[in-house]
Design a protein around this motif. Structure first.
Motif, PDB file in Angstrom:
ATOM      1  N   TRP A  37      -0.053   0.880 -22.410  1.00 30.65           N
ATOM      2  CA  TRP A  37      -0.831   0.850 -21.303  1.00 30.65           C
ATOM      3  C   TRP A  37      -0.604   1.994 -20.894  1.00 30.65           C
ATOM      4  CZ3 TRP A  37       2.861   3.786 -18.768  1.00 30.65           C
ATOM      5  CH2 TRP A  37       4.011   4.500 -19.534  1.00 30.65           C
ATOM      6  N   LYS A  38      -0.534   3.436 -21.310  1.00 38.48           N
ATOM      7  CA  LYS A  38      -0.975   3.968 -20.184  1.00 38.48           C
ATOM      8  C   LYS A  38      -2.359   4.786 -20.251  1.00 38.48           C
ATOM      9  CE  LYS A  38       2.449   7.163 -22.453  1.00 38.48           C
ATOM     10  NZ  LYS A  38       2.532   8.256 -23.508  1.00 38.48           N
ATOM     11  N   GLN A  39      -3.867   3.169 -20.699  1.00 42.81           N
ATOM     12  CA  GLN A  39      -4.658   3.696 -20.466  1.00 42.81           C
ATOM     13  C   GLN A  39      -5.000   2.950 -18.934  1.00 42.81           C
ATOM     14  OE1 GLN A  39      -7.246   0.938 -22.922  1.00 42.81           O
ATOM     15  NE2 GLN A  39      -8.717   1.513 -21.684  1.00 42.81           N
ATOM     16  N   PRO A  40      -4.665   1.303 -18.706  1.00 41.81           N
ATOM     17  CA  PRO A  40      -4.986   0.921 -17.235  1.00 41.81           C
ATOM     18  C   PRO A  40      -3.540   1.405 -15.912  1.00 41.81           C
ATOM     19  CG  PRO A  40      -3.427  -0.515 -18.961  1.00 41.81           C
ATOM     20  CD  PRO A  40      -4.120   1.141 -19.813  1.00 41.81           C
ATOM     21  N   PHE A  41      -2.285   2.481 -16.432  1.00 41.08           N
ATOM     22  CA  PHE A  41      -1.980   2.811 -15.630  1.00 41.08           C
ATOM     23  C   PHE A  41      -2.799   4.518 -15.608  1.00 41.08           C
ATOM     24  CE2 PHE A  41       2.295   5.204 -14.696  1.00 41.08           C
ATOM     25  CZ  PHE A  41       2.771   4.032 -13.351  1.00 41.08           C
ATOM     26  N   THR A  42      -3.448   4.967 -15.644  1.00 43.35           N
ATOM     27  CA  THR A  42      -4.007   6.028 -15.262  1.00 43.35           C
ATOM     28  C   THR A  42      -4.521   5.907 -13.914  1.00 43.35           C
ATOM     29  OG1 THR A  42      -4.100   6.805 -17.604  1.00 43.35           O
ATOM     30  CG2 THR A  42      -5.543   7.686 -16.034  1.00 43.35           C
ATOM     31  N   SER A  43      -5.701   5.007 -14.469  1.00 43.21           N
ATOM     32  CA  SER A  43      -6.027   4.087 -13.019  1.00 43.21           C
ATOM     33  C   SER A  43      -5.413   3.369 -11.846  1.00 43.21           C
ATOM     34  CB  SER A  43      -7.067   2.668 -12.696  1.00 43.21           C
ATOM     35  OG  SER A  43      -8.101   3.461 -14.514  1.00 43.21           O
ATOM     36  N   THR A  44      -4.307   3.446 -12.301  1.00 48.06           N
ATOM     37  CA  THR A  44      -3.247   3.020 -10.961  1.00 48.06           C
ATOM     38  C   THR A  44      -2.891   4.354 -10.291  1.00 48.06           C
ATOM     39  OG1 THR A  44      -2.016   0.981 -12.462  1.00 48.06           O
ATOM     40  CG2 THR A  44      -1.384   1.145 -10.546  1.00 48.06           C
ATOM     41  N   VAL A  45      -2.422   4.627 -11.126  1.00 46.60           N
ATOM     42  CA  VAL A  45      -1.446   6.775 -10.756  1.00 46.60           C
ATOM     43  C   VAL A  45      -2.457   7.140  -9.783  1.00 46.60           C
ATOM     44  CG1 VAL A  45      -1.174   8.804 -11.494  1.00 46.60           C
ATOM     45  CG2 VAL A  45      -0.350   6.701 -12.546  1.00 46.60           C
ATOM     46  N   TYR A  46      -4.014   7.067 -10.348  1.00 49.73           N
ATOM     47  CA  TYR A  46      -5.120   7.527  -9.281  1.00 49.73           C
ATOM     48  C   TYR A  46      -4.969   7.217  -7.963  1.00 49.73           C
ATOM     49  CZ  TYR A  46     -10.013   9.083  -7.338  1.00 49.73           C
ATOM     50  OH  TYR A  46     -10.983   9.431  -7.201  1.00 49.73           O
ATOM     51  N   TYR A  47      -5.298   5.579  -8.066  1.00 50.13           N
ATOM     52  CA  TYR A  47      -5.454   5.114  -6.949  1.00 50.13           C
ATOM     53  C   TYR A  47      -4.027   4.573  -5.866  1.00 50.13           C
ATOM     54  CZ  TYR A  47      -9.834   2.931  -8.614  1.00 50.13           C
ATOM     55  OH  TYR A  47     -10.817   2.653  -8.621  1.00 50.13           O
ATOM     56  N   LEU A  48      -2.804   4.486  -6.646  1.00 49.74           N
ATOM     57  CA  LEU A  48      -1.675   5.386  -6.282  1.00 49.74           C
ATOM     58  C   LEU A  48      -1.603   6.350  -4.974  1.00 49.74           C
ATOM     59  CD1 LEU A  48       1.374   4.463  -8.327  1.00 49.74           C
ATOM     60  CD2 LEU A  48       0.519   3.263  -6.516  1.00 49.74           C
ATOM     61  N   GLY A  49      -2.266   7.693  -5.554  1.00 48.80           N
ATOM     62  CA  GLY A  49      -2.328   9.253  -5.177  1.00 48.80           C
ATOM     63  C   GLY A  49      -3.384   8.324  -4.102  1.00 48.80           C
ATOM     64  N   VAL A  50      -4.432   7.923  -4.184  1.00 50.46           N
ATOM     65  CA  VAL A  50      -5.270   7.945  -2.612  1.00 50.46           C
ATOM     66  C   VAL A  50      -4.542   6.815  -2.008  1.00 50.46           C
ATOM     67  CG1 VAL A  50      -7.401   6.501  -2.290  1.00 50.46           C
ATOM     68  CG2 VAL A  50      -7.131   7.591  -4.588  1.00 50.46           C
ATOM     69  N   LEU A  51      -3.022   6.235  -2.761  1.00 50.16           N
ATOM     70  CA  LEU A  51      -2.461   5.391  -0.356  1.00 50.16           C
ATOM     71  C   LEU A  51      -1.571   5.993  -0.692  1.00 50.16           C
ATOM     72  CD1 LEU A  51      -1.008   1.892  -1.849  1.00 50.16           C
ATOM     73  CD2 LEU A  51       0.628   4.147  -0.453  1.00 50.16           C
ATOM     74  N   VAL A  52      -1.723   7.009  -1.318  1.00 49.87           N
ATOM     75  CA  VAL A  52      -0.096   7.852  -0.528  1.00 49.87           C
ATOM     76  C   VAL A  52      -1.280   9.124   0.674  1.00 49.87           C
ATOM     77  CG1 VAL A  52       1.559  10.139  -0.670  1.00 49.87           C
ATOM     78  CG2 VAL A  52       1.314   7.665  -1.865  1.00 49.87           C
ATOM     79  N   GLY A  53      -2.560   9.169  -0.038  1.00 51.89           N
ATOM     80  CA  GLY A  53      -3.470  10.168   0.557  1.00 51.89           C
ATOM     81  C   GLY A  53      -3.640   9.295   1.936  1.00 51.89           C
ATOM     82  N   ALA A  54      -4.040   8.633   2.032  1.00 44.30           N
ATOM     83  CA  ALA A  54      -3.931   7.530   2.835  1.00 44.30           C
ATOM     84  C   ALA A  54      -3.395   7.828   4.571  1.00 44.30           C
ATOM     85  CB  ALA A  54      -4.888   6.471   2.622  1.00 44.30           C
TER      86      ALA A  54
ATOM     87  N   MET B 166      -5.060  12.181  -3.908  1.00 44.04           N
ATOM     88  CA  MET B 166      -4.455  12.293  -2.310  1.00 44.04           C
ATOM     89  C   MET B 166      -5.959  12.505  -1.741  1.00 44.04           C
ATOM     90  SD  MET B 166      -0.415  12.432  -2.398  1.00 44.04           S
ATOM     91  CE  MET B 166      -0.562  15.001  -3.437  1.00 44.04           C
ATOM     92  N   GLY B 167      -6.359  13.455  -1.906  1.00 42.64           N
ATOM     93  CA  GLY B 167      -7.299  14.502  -1.242  1.00 42.64           C
ATOM     94  C   GLY B 167      -8.247  13.642  -1.030  1.00 42.64           C
ATOM     95  N   HIS B 168      -8.659  12.594  -1.978  1.00 43.22           N
ATOM     96  CA  HIS B 168      -9.837  12.126  -2.447  1.00 43.22           C
ATOM     97  C   HIS B 168      -9.787  10.869  -0.747  1.00 43.22           C
ATOM     98  CE1 HIS B 168     -12.782   9.020  -3.732  1.00 43.22           C
ATOM     99  NE2 HIS B 168     -12.442   8.237  -3.464  1.00 43.22           N
ATOM    100  N   ILE B 169      -9.312  10.163  -0.951  1.00 43.05           N
ATOM    101  CA  ILE B 169      -9.603   9.701   0.344  1.00 43.05           C
ATOM    102  C   ILE B 169      -9.072  10.290   1.512  1.00 43.05           C
ATOM    103  CG2 ILE B 169      -7.029   8.208   0.561  1.00 43.05           C
ATOM    104  CD1 ILE B 169     -10.143   6.550   1.340  1.00 43.05           C
ATOM    105  N   SER B 170      -8.454  11.179   1.313  1.00 47.25           N
ATOM    106  CA  SER B 170      -8.563  11.832   2.866  1.00 47.25           C
ATOM    107  C   SER B 170      -9.915  12.447   3.252  1.00 47.25           C
ATOM    108  CB  SER B 170      -7.151  12.620   2.397  1.00 47.25           C
ATOM    109  OG  SER B 170      -5.756  12.167   2.003  1.00 47.25           O
ATOM    110  N   ASN B 171     -10.124  12.972   2.534  1.00 45.47           N
ATOM    111  CA  ASN B 171     -11.289  13.582   3.373  1.00 45.47           C
ATOM    112  C   ASN B 171     -12.419  12.715   3.197  1.00 45.47           C
ATOM    113  OD1 ASN B 171     -12.164  13.631   0.607  1.00 45.47           O
ATOM    114  ND2 ASN B 171     -13.990  14.590   1.105  1.00 45.47           N
ATOM    115  N   TYR B 172     -12.569  11.910   2.871  1.00 51.25           N
ATOM    116  CA  TYR B 172     -13.326  10.827   3.345  1.00 51.25           C
ATOM    117  C   TYR B 172     -12.783  10.710   4.927  1.00 51.25           C
ATOM    118  CZ  TYR B 172     -16.084   6.104   3.329  1.00 51.25           C
ATOM    119  OH  TYR B 172     -16.569   5.273   3.516  1.00 51.25           O
ATOM    120  N   VAL B 173     -11.800   9.739   5.104  1.00 51.15           N
ATOM    121  CA  VAL B 173     -11.392   8.978   6.042  1.00 51.15           C
ATOM    122  C   VAL B 173     -11.886  10.731   7.462  1.00 51.15           C
ATOM    123  CG1 VAL B 173      -9.176   8.308   7.668  1.00 51.15           C
ATOM    124  CG2 VAL B 173      -9.577   7.608   5.499  1.00 51.15           C
ATOM    125  N   SER B 174     -11.018  11.178   6.900  1.00 53.20           N
ATOM    126  CA  SER B 174     -11.005  12.421   8.315  1.00 53.20           C
ATOM    127  C   SER B 174     -12.673  12.785   8.720  1.00 53.20           C
ATOM    128  CB  SER B 174     -10.604  14.067   7.660  1.00 53.20           C
ATOM    129  OG  SER B 174      -9.109  13.415   7.469  1.00 53.20           O
TER     130      SER B 174
END
Length: 552
Positions: A139-156, A204-212
């Motif tokens: 379960w940790k395998q797909p959840f790793t991707s989910t954690v990554y995209y959750l960070g993107v969500l928070v950063g955005a 969190m920095g991934h989408i943030s610097n893209y949007v900026s």
């Protein structure tokens, strides 16, 4: 007050200053491209089975100790069990032959108590093989991707507000540093939990610097270069970075080497601090007229044109008034304050969500296009080049609302048609799915430009970040949505198509921004054009009470 674009018209649209800003901001998007889907390779599970320690076993028993299972109609070695080692050793020592002297189905099985043996045919290592994210820990395998995209969500969500408050440039470079530093620290992760936490912070920095970067370019550039940047420039930068990912992964089969290749290029962007300016539009919105004029005068020198003595005369006259007005800082709640902006924000969030869940659902599903994951990833990335070109042409010549509605309807219909293709025509199904991804990808690019044109300068980054954050909920859901094929093979495409079509009807109620200048204040934000049924209109006109009230 004189319009910003009229005030800086003396610079021209494509001088040296604009060219430097255009290409440097596009280049800054490359790490986002090969970082977005690096989890595809980092979290891929190599073929594996229970490790058999070096004990005294005959060749027959060593080959037979792993049970055979049937998965999706195919036989394969069990990944999570083996026959009990002590029993097998005893039978081997007594000279019994598996399958002849011993019925293997009668033997007791045990878990992988000694660990797992991973194939190295495709990867030298992934985080799955590094931290044994298989069987009970799968379960940790797909959840790793989910954690990554959750960070993107928070950063955005937070970066947009920070950018509107503290400026585009500081947030752009701060989030780029965040993405680079914490991605580098992942190499030293002692456990999966540490890797996941660092992945969350880095993303969190991934989408943030893209949007900026996107908003910064939209506010500095004017005219056709602005449209080219928002619809094609940043998107092609992302696509080229995306196409570089399978090349990195192909030559760097070890997960730590791949993480270094994804993170270290961020260091190359340190000199950009002295080349990329702050947004003059944002400075003017904050009443900092002198700083804005200094940037424009520097741009005039780069373009070798003469600047007027006072560039922002009207802004200077009202500077004190603007500063007093802007003491009230804007935040995400301003996106819901009035009926006009609230309706626009809710519909935009729905459309962004639909585009994003479709984009990530189709992107992650392309792993089934080819047995080689590197080829699959490259095909998925290459499709985005014509998609972004189509988006640029649409933004150049077509109304925004019509373009978005058309994309959503066409994308939804293509997803519905995929399920109708018989299994014997698998190539046609793949072609339709890739065409669907092309359409949806062009829509995601359209939405960035459309959002920047709808919202005023004081809320532009907040709106883009908020809509992007809501959209990232779709990217978190997409991996689990694809699991619905276990219940009904066509169910993921049906869900994606339905969401797309519903959003198309909602998008009909968005305001039009084509051919209009960027709004500077909330009051200048374009209003929704109401869609009324002609029959209702006739009844309203025929009602004597209504006619009498109108005459009064």
């Amino acid at each position: 007050m004189k319009d910003y674009e009229d005030s800086v018209a003396f610079l021209g649209q494509w001088g040296r200053f604009q060219q430097v800003v255009f290409f440097l901001l596009c280049a800054s998007i490359l790490p986002n491209g090969f970082g977005s889907f690096s989890v595809v390779f980092l979290t891929d599970a190599p073929h594996h089975h229970c490790l058999v320690p070096e004990v005294n076993l005959t060749k027959d028993w060593r080959d037979a100790i792993i049970p055979i299972e049937v998965v999706n109609g195919k036989q394969q070695l069990s990944r999570c069990s083996r026959f009990r080692l002590d029993v097998v050793r005893n039978l081997s020592a007594r000279g019994f032959i598996p399958g002849r002297d011993v019925n293997l189905t009668d033997l007791e099985q045990e878990g992988c108590v000694d660990g797992w043996s991973y194939s190295r045919d495709v990867y030298q290592s992934t985080i799955v093989s590094e931290f044994d994210l298989v069987c009970r820990e799968q379960w940790k395998q797909p959840f790793t991707s989910t954690v990554y995209y959750l960070g993107v969500l928070v950063g955005a969500f937070f970066s947009g507000q920070l950018s509107d408050r503290f400026g585009r440039k500081p947030v752009f470079f701060a989030t780029m540093a965040l993405q680079t530093i914490f991605a580098f620290f992942q190499v030293f992760s002692p456990s999966w939990l540490a890797f996941a936490i660092l992945s969350f912070i880095s993303s969190m920095g991934h989408i943030s610097n893209y949007v900026s970067a996107f908003v910064l370019g939209n506010e500095i550039l004017t005219g056709k270069p602005k449209v080219l940047f928002s619809s094609l420039g940043v998107c092609l930068g992302f696509a080229f970075g995306y196409m570089m990912l399978p090349l990195f992964a192909y030559f760097l089969r070890d997960w730590k080497s791949l993480v270094l290749a994804v993170s270290l290029p961020g260091l190359l962007y340190i000199p950009l601090w002295w080349l990329i300016p702050e947004s003059p539009r944002w400075l003017l919105s904050q009443g900092r007229v002198e700083e804005a004029e200094n940037i424009v005068r520097k741009a005039a020198k780069w373009n070798k044109v003469d600047a007027p003595l006072v560039i922002f005369e009207d802004y200077s006259i009202h500077a004190d008034e603007s500063k007093t007005h802007l003491k009230q800082q804007h935040n995400v709640f301003d996106l819901l304050r009035t009926e006009n902006i609230r309706n626009t924000t809710l519909i935009m969030c729905l459309v962004w969500f639909s585009m994003n869940i479709g984009y990530y659902g189709l992107s992650l599903n392309t792993s089934q296009l080819h047995a080689n994951p590197y080829i699959s990833c490259f095909i998925s990335a290459a499709v985005e080049v014509p998609a972004y070109t189509t988006s640029w042409l649409a933004l150049q010549y077509l109304p925004r609302r019509l373009s978005v509605v058309s994309v959503l309807l066409l994308g939804g219909l293509l997803l519905f048609f995929v399920q109708l293709v018989p299994e014997s025509l698998s190539e046609l199904a793949v072609a339709l799915e890739m065409l669907g991804k092309l359409v949806i990808t062009s829509g995601t690019s359209l939405m960035h430009g459309y959002t920047a044109e709808l919202y005023p300068t004081v809320l532009r980054n907040t709106a883009t970040g908020t809509c992007g954050g809501v959209a990232k909920v779709g990217s978190c859901i997409a991996p689990f949505l694809l699991q619905l094929r276990g219940y009904f093979m066509a169910l993921p495409h049906i869900v994606l198509g339905t969401v797309s079509v519903v959003s198309a009807f909602a998008a009909l109620f968005l305001p039009e921004s084509y051919g209009r200048p960027l709004p500077e204040t909330i009051e200048q934000m374009p209003k929704r054009e109401s869609l009324k049924c002609p029959f209702c209109t006739r009844r309203e006109h025929s009602n004597p009470k209504v006619l009498f009230e109108r005459q009064l």
